[in-house]
Design an enzyme around this catalytic site. Structure first.
Site, PDB file in Angstrom:
ATOM      1  N   CYS A 131      -2.604   5.555  -2.213  1.00 32.16           N
ATOM      2  CA  CYS A 131      -3.614   4.209  -2.142  1.00 32.16           C
ATOM      3  C   CYS A 131      -5.139   4.672  -2.715  1.00 32.16           C
ATOM      4  O   CYS A 131      -5.445   3.570  -3.592  1.00 32.16           O
ATOM      5  CB  CYS A 131      -4.160   4.160  -0.476  1.00 32.16           C
ATOM      6  N   HIS A 251     -11.063   2.314   1.605  1.00 25.47           N
ATOM      7  CA  HIS A 251     -11.382   3.479   0.951  1.00 25.47           C
ATOM      8  C   HIS A 251     -12.517   3.187  -0.264  1.00 25.47           C
ATOM      9  O   HIS A 251     -12.484   1.944  -0.828  1.00 25.47           O
ATOM     10  CB  HIS A 251     -10.241   3.908   0.038  1.00 25.47           C
TER      11      HIS A 251
END
Length: 349
Positions: A131, A251
């Site tokens: 990711c 994130h």
């Protein structure tokens, strides 16, 4: 379901990423004729919804993939190792969201905005990158194409959802315990299989996954190696430090890059990113406009801001990159790969 489309299996359909895969397939209207939700024995029998229909989740087994043309996997590396080859044997193309095959030779590691053409060289299995790697390369590839790229140094600030639903639950539980003056007993982070566990509530943990012999964690080495593979540049210098923060979704990354071309300006990089597919530029310090995890959650794009020149390194720049780790960092990228396979005529109806 549609009358004309593909027979699609989602392995890990009851997990956080699997649920997002189902929602993304539906939201983006991928041509699905039949949807088969699969899971471990523990979750078999649960119900999921797809296009208004309630479907019963079945236990994943080799025979589950008879007649399946596309299989999206997100149920852990051991499941992918055991069942992905079985799906391929039965004629399916596998898009695997685990780390099981990412660095295998002959397995394309794909972010469609970056290296879609690599899909043409698959042998049945296509790997979805980590990711934190996905959002970084999606933002940096337009810059690399325009001005070249010599070095990347990245520090990540990663959401707890990247460690799974149990870790998110532990974060909230710890927060309440700390606020109430109660004792806490961490069980999950920084890595479930490691010797010690630390609180994530009101904390920052500079460890994601376990450490390797060189002092970097596996998460950091994933970013380093995957970036070079996706960009097809083994000479690219990449260093990473990965940190877990008490954020549920999204994130964030502080990225330093050194470009090859001379005379590149901040405005040049901003201009390239404004036109980049899947990227939204949010970069106006005068009005405090910059990407934040809370705003990127539940959005498809990768958000970039805080672009500025390094004060000491010629051709050096800094930027801030944010994305929803469950969407672009996992489910969305997998579905985008499926669309690319369809577009390139690599899926057989």
């Amino acid at each position: 379901m549609t009358k004309s489309g593909y027979r699609v299996a989602v392995v890990g359909a009851t997990g956080a990423v699997g649920e997002q895969m189902l929602k993304t397939l539906e939201r983006m209207d991928f041509p699905v004729e039949t949807l088969l939700p699969l899971s471990s024995k523990r979750s078999a029998g649960k119900k999921v919804k797809f296009r208004g229909e309630e479907l019963t989740v079945q236990e994943a087994a080799p025979e589950s993939f008879e007649g399946i043309q596309l299989a999206l996997f997100s149920a852990g590396g051991s499941v992918s190792k055991a069942l992905a080859p079985e799906a391929v044997k039965r004629g399916a193309i596998v898009v695997d969201n685990t780390s099981a095959y990412r660095m295998d030779e002959g397995v394309p590691l794909v972010v469609p905005e970056v290296n879609e053409e690599d899909l043409k060289n698959h042998n049945g299995i296509i790997a979805n990158p980590n990711c934190s790697t996905i959002q970084m390369v999606a933002a940096l590839e337009p810059v690399r194409k325009s001005y070249g790229l010599k070095r990347i140094i990245v520090s990540t600030y990663q959401a707890v959802s990247g460690a799974g639903a149990d870790a998110v639950g532990e974060m909230y539980e710890q927060s309440g315990q700390i606020m109430n003056g109660e004792e806490i007993d961490p069980q999950i982070l920084p890595a479930g299989g490691d010797k010690k566990h630390y609180q994530i509530a009101f904390n920052a943990i500079p460890q994601i996954d376990v450490f390797t012999d060189n002092g970097y964690t596996f998460e950091e080495m994933k970013m380093i190696n995957e970036t070079k593979k996706i960009m097809n540049d083994s000479s690219l210098k990449v260093a990473a430090t990965c940190v877990r923060l008490p954020v549920e979704t999204g994130h964030s990354e502080s990225v330093f890059i050194e470009v090859e071309n001379n005379g590149v300006t901040v405005e040049d990089i901003q201009s390239v990113l404004k036109e980049a597919p899947g990227v939204t530029l949010q970069d106006d310090p005068s009005s405090q406009l910059y990407p934040m995890a809370v705003d990127a959650a539940r959005k498809d794009d990768v958000f970039v801001g805080r672009i500025r020149r390094d004060l000491d390194t010629e051709n050096g720049f800094h930027m801030w990159i944010v994305a929803d780790n469950l969407l672009k960092g996992a489910a969305l990228n997998s579905v985008q790969i499926a669309f690319s396979l369809d577009k390139l005529g690599l899926l057989k109806k």
